[in-house]
Write an enzyme that holds these catalytic residues in place. Sequence first.
Site, PDB file in Angstrom:
ATOM      1  N   HIS A  45     -73.728  72.452 -23.461  1.00 30.01           N
ATOM      2  CA  HIS A  45     -73.204  72.787 -24.652  1.00 30.01           C
ATOM      3  C   HIS A  45     -73.867  71.753 -25.712  1.00 30.01           C
ATOM      4  O   HIS A  45     -73.387  70.620 -25.886  1.00 30.01           O
ATOM      5  CB  HIS A  45     -71.680  72.682 -24.706  1.00 30.01           C
ATOM      6  CG  HIS A  45     -71.052  74.191 -24.079  1.00 30.01           C
ATOM      7  ND1 HIS A  45     -69.908  73.814 -23.324  1.00 30.01           N
ATOM      8  CD2 HIS A  45     -71.363  75.231 -23.877  1.00 30.01           C
ATOM      9  CE1 HIS A  45     -69.584  74.853 -22.917  1.00 30.01           C
ATOM     10  NE2 HIS A  45     -70.357  75.812 -23.075  1.00 30.01           N
ATOM     11  N   ARG A  61     -73.976  70.816 -28.597  1.00 31.56           N
ATOM     12  CA  ARG A  61     -73.143  70.095 -29.786  1.00 31.56           C
ATOM     13  C   ARG A  61     -72.321  68.856 -29.170  1.00 31.56           C
ATOM     14  O   ARG A  61     -71.947  68.126 -29.844  1.00 31.56           O
ATOM     15  CB  ARG A  61     -72.414  70.885 -30.578  1.00 31.56           C
ATOM     16  CG  ARG A  61     -71.133  71.346 -29.883  1.00 31.56           C
ATOM     17  CD  ARG A  61     -70.486  72.429 -30.843  1.00 31.56           C
ATOM     18  NE  ARG A  61     -69.273  73.278 -30.186  1.00 31.56           N
ATOM     19  CZ  ARG A  61     -68.650  74.181 -30.707  1.00 31.56           C
ATOM     20  NH1 ARG A  61     -68.774  74.506 -31.895  1.00 31.56           N
ATOM     21  NH2 ARG A  61     -67.578  74.652 -30.097  1.00 31.56           N
ATOM     22  N   GLU A  62     -72.369  68.685 -27.891  1.00 29.15           N
ATOM     23  CA  GLU A  62     -71.603  67.794 -27.355  1.00 29.15           C
ATOM     24  C   GLU A  62     -72.417  66.477 -27.069  1.00 29.15           C
ATOM     25  O   GLU A  62     -72.923  66.155 -25.797  1.00 29.15           O
ATOM     26  CB  GLU A  62     -70.876  68.368 -25.922  1.00 29.15           C
ATOM     27  CG  GLU A  62     -70.039  69.386 -26.192  1.00 29.15           C
ATOM     28  CD  GLU A  62     -69.709  70.191 -24.918  1.00 29.15           C
ATOM     29  OE1 GLU A  62     -70.075  69.799 -24.008  1.00 29.15           O
ATOM     30  OE2 GLU A  62     -68.760  71.102 -25.238  1.00 29.15           O
ATOM     31  N   ARG A 115     -73.421  75.387 -29.993  1.00 33.03           N
ATOM     32  CA  ARG A 115     -73.032  75.558 -28.751  1.00 33.03           C
ATOM     33  C   ARG A 115     -73.780  76.155 -27.549  1.00 33.03           C
ATOM     34  O   ARG A 115     -73.980  75.732 -26.642  1.00 33.03           O
ATOM     35  CB  ARG A 115     -71.541  75.879 -28.662  1.00 33.03           C
ATOM     36  CG  ARG A 115     -70.826  76.203 -27.196  1.00 33.03           C
ATOM     37  CD  ARG A 115     -69.562  77.011 -27.458  1.00 33.03           C
ATOM     38  NE  ARG A 115     -69.113  77.323 -26.253  1.00 33.03           N
ATOM     39  CZ  ARG A 115     -67.993  76.749 -25.592  1.00 33.03           C
ATOM     40  NH1 ARG A 115     -67.501  75.507 -25.962  1.00 33.03           N
ATOM     41  NH2 ARG A 115     -67.528  77.310 -24.484  1.00 33.03           N
ATOM     42  N   ASN A 130     -72.080  77.810 -20.203  1.00 36.47           N
ATOM     43  CA  ASN A 130     -70.982  77.800 -19.056  1.00 36.47           C
ATOM     44  C   ASN A 130     -70.270  79.032 -18.960  1.00 36.47           C
ATOM     45  O   ASN A 130     -69.154  78.845 -18.447  1.00 36.47           O
ATOM     46  CB  ASN A 130     -70.310  76.711 -19.511  1.00 36.47           C
ATOM     47  CG  ASN A 130     -69.813  75.872 -18.290  1.00 36.47           C
ATOM     48  OD1 ASN A 130     -70.544  76.091 -16.962  1.00 36.47           O
ATOM     49  ND2 ASN A 130     -68.711  75.222 -18.278  1.00 36.47           N
ATOM     50  N   ARG A 131     -70.816  80.317 -19.392  1.00 37.62           N
ATOM     51  CA  ARG A 131     -69.843  81.524 -18.917  1.00 37.62           C
ATOM     52  C   ARG A 131     -70.979  82.367 -18.169  1.00 37.62           C
ATOM     53  O   ARG A 131     -70.717  83.475 -18.166  1.00 37.62           O
ATOM     54  CB  ARG A 131     -69.083  82.148 -20.287  1.00 37.62           C
ATOM     55  CG  ARG A 131     -68.401  81.483 -20.932  1.00 37.62           C
ATOM     56  CD  ARG A 131     -67.169  81.106 -20.168  1.00 37.62           C
ATOM     57  NE  ARG A 131     -66.017  80.429 -20.756  1.00 37.62           N
ATOM     58  CZ  ARG A 131     -65.963  79.176 -21.175  1.00 37.62           C
ATOM     59  NH1 ARG A 131     -66.880  78.132 -20.605  1.00 37.62           N
ATOM     60  NH2 ARG A 131     -65.143  78.572 -21.967  1.00 37.62           N
ATOM     61  N   HIS A 176     -69.228  67.573 -19.852  1.00 36.62           N
ATOM     62  CA  HIS A 176     -69.059  67.873 -21.315  1.00 36.62           C
ATOM     63  C   HIS A 176     -68.176  67.079 -22.213  1.00 36.62           C
ATOM     64  O   HIS A 176     -67.878  66.051 -21.672  1.00 36.62           O
ATOM     65  CB  HIS A 176     -68.199  69.413 -21.329  1.00 36.62           C
ATOM     66  CG  HIS A 176     -69.014  70.452 -20.461  1.00 36.62           C
ATOM     67  ND1 HIS A 176     -69.350  71.696 -21.067  1.00 36.62           N
ATOM     68  CD2 HIS A 176     -69.310  70.544 -18.893  1.00 36.62           C
ATOM     69  CE1 HIS A 176     -69.936  72.363 -20.226  1.00 36.62           C
ATOM     70  NE2 HIS A 176     -69.950  71.952 -18.906  1.00 36.62           N
ATOM     71  N   SER A 177     -67.882  67.504 -23.247  1.00 31.61           N
ATOM     72  CA  SER A 177     -66.986  66.796 -24.135  1.00 31.61           C
ATOM     73  C   SER A 177     -66.078  67.779 -24.948  1.00 31.61           C
ATOM     74  O   SER A 177     -66.900  68.887 -25.096  1.00 31.61           O
ATOM     75  CB  SER A 177     -67.549  65.651 -25.119  1.00 31.61           C
ATOM     76  OG  SER A 177     -68.228  66.432 -26.306  1.00 31.61           O
ATOM     77  N   TYR A 178     -65.053  67.488 -25.476  1.00 32.44           N
ATOM     78  CA  TYR A 178     -64.307  66.501 -25.627  1.00 32.44           C
ATOM     79  C   TYR A 178     -63.033  66.583 -24.745  1.00 32.44           C
ATOM     80  O   TYR A 178     -62.877  67.851 -24.383  1.00 32.44           O
ATOM     81  CB  TYR A 178     -63.810  65.923 -26.771  1.00 32.44           C
ATOM     82  CG  TYR A 178     -63.475  66.902 -27.985  1.00 32.44           C
ATOM     83  CD1 TYR A 178     -61.797  66.923 -27.990  1.00 32.44           C
ATOM     84  CD2 TYR A 178     -63.944  67.896 -28.459  1.00 32.44           C
ATOM     85  CE1 TYR A 178     -61.224  67.918 -28.893  1.00 32.44           C
ATOM     86  CE2 TYR A 178     -63.425  68.814 -29.212  1.00 32.44           C
ATOM     87  CZ  TYR A 178     -62.160  68.735 -29.612  1.00 32.44           C
ATOM     88  OH  TYR A 178     -61.725  69.847 -30.329  1.00 32.44           O
ATOM     89  N   TYR A 190     -57.701  75.956 -19.296  1.00 34.03           N
ATOM     90  CA  TYR A 190     -57.550  77.329 -19.426  1.00 34.03           C
ATOM     91  C   TYR A 190     -58.641  78.069 -18.618  1.00 34.03           C
ATOM     92  O   TYR A 190     -59.432  77.731 -17.944  1.00 34.03           O
ATOM     93  CB  TYR A 190     -57.942  77.763 -21.051  1.00 34.03           C
ATOM     94  CG  TYR A 190     -59.358  77.055 -21.630  1.00 34.03           C
ATOM     95  CD1 TYR A 190     -59.139  76.432 -22.525  1.00 34.03           C
ATOM     96  CD2 TYR A 190     -60.619  77.416 -20.890  1.00 34.03           C
ATOM     97  CE1 TYR A 190     -60.392  75.342 -23.010  1.00 34.03           C
ATOM     98  CE2 TYR A 190     -61.838  76.862 -21.315  1.00 34.03           C
ATOM     99  CZ  TYR A 190     -61.585  75.812 -22.295  1.00 34.03           C
ATOM    100  OH  TYR A 190     -62.887  75.278 -22.957  1.00 34.03           O
TER     101      TYR A 190
END
Lengths: 99, 306
Positions: B66, B68-69, B124, B141-142, B193-195, B245
């Site tokens: 992702h 932007r992390e 992202r 990541n999906r 990943h973050s955050y 989630y």
Amino acid sequence: KDTFEGHQVLRIVAKDVTQLPLIKDLEQFTDLQLDFWTYVNNVENPVDIRVPAHSLQYVKRYLETHGIGYSVMIEDLQAMVDEEQEQMKAAARSAEVFS
Amino acid sequence: TDSFDFSNYHTLNEIYSFQDQLVAENPNLVSKIVIGQSYQGRDLNVLKFSTGGSNRPAIWIDTGIHSREWITQASSTWFAKKIVTDYGRDPALTAVLNQMDIFLEIVANPDGFVYTHTNNRMWRKTRKPNTGSSCVGVDPNRNWDAGFGGAGASSSPCNESYRGPSVHSEPEVKAIVDFVKSHGNLKAFISIHSYSQMLLYPYGYTYTPAKDKAALDSLAKTAVADLRSLYGTSYRYGSIIDTIYQASGGSIDWTYNQGIKYSFAFELRDTGRYGFNLPANQILPTAQETWLALLTIFSHVNNNPY
């Protein structure tokens, strides 16, 4: 280049499970252009949403109308991005001086 | 690489130059593998840390899927330097590298990463256009073949969690899939990943507990305790679906189903003061504390062959 002027990141905390679907409903409102930084799952985890300036009033009113608690996690996202860019530029400048 | 400024964020070119320099400085320990190209044709670089042998059991780490992390790519750069610095000095890391290889993909989504530097800091996804939509990109990541298309992912190209048109449709994902399959001897797969400060294990797409849940939970508990020992940073741990989630199509669910028992996902600092805009002065402490948890996982995997 996308800017984030007026964007805020709101932290939403559900009081109980009945509020979770109300928060989740926000995901369906595509016109609001919300960016879910963290998603709706349970009452233990806060939901963080980046809200564009044009949607702020609506989202805040929606949350208040439904009695859903929130706080402003990031007041001015663009200011934070600007600061980040300045730091990178300054670091690059000092690296040039060093070399 | 001694003069590389690990305490600041860097562009893709700077990180790629760093990688090449690290290889040049440590030819007997580090090599670079190009496992594929991104949609926009950028190399997908993986650093291989190896002290010899062929097809040794190995540990995989990826950061920045992702884009932007930013804390993840920055920490990963520090990890790379840490490995070459500590090999031969730190007994735990040395023991691991004497038996196993480590693969490190510092920028798993280079197109997205460049886009965060040039067009949209909050990007992202990947940068592949979607047929029939003006919205670009897939959530990488999906996109994995693990409950793909199920709950916890979106079928809308305009959504930040868009799963993509089909499994492994994204070249950035397919490259890792092909690598994992062709290597065949990965014993740990760690995606960073973050955050929100969590250490997660499978599953995300189903409530069915992983068959190794007890072992993963125990190791996660130890790892986060070690992480916390440095600066007191508090992490939660557990399965993805129980801890954050439901998320379908995630990488570590796929790797776990491929037989990689030690499949973990980290969510690094912070808990939400800055989110994806973690200030640069947080890079070193984040990397340092995360390293402790990584080393704990490495050692456990090395000491518990399966």
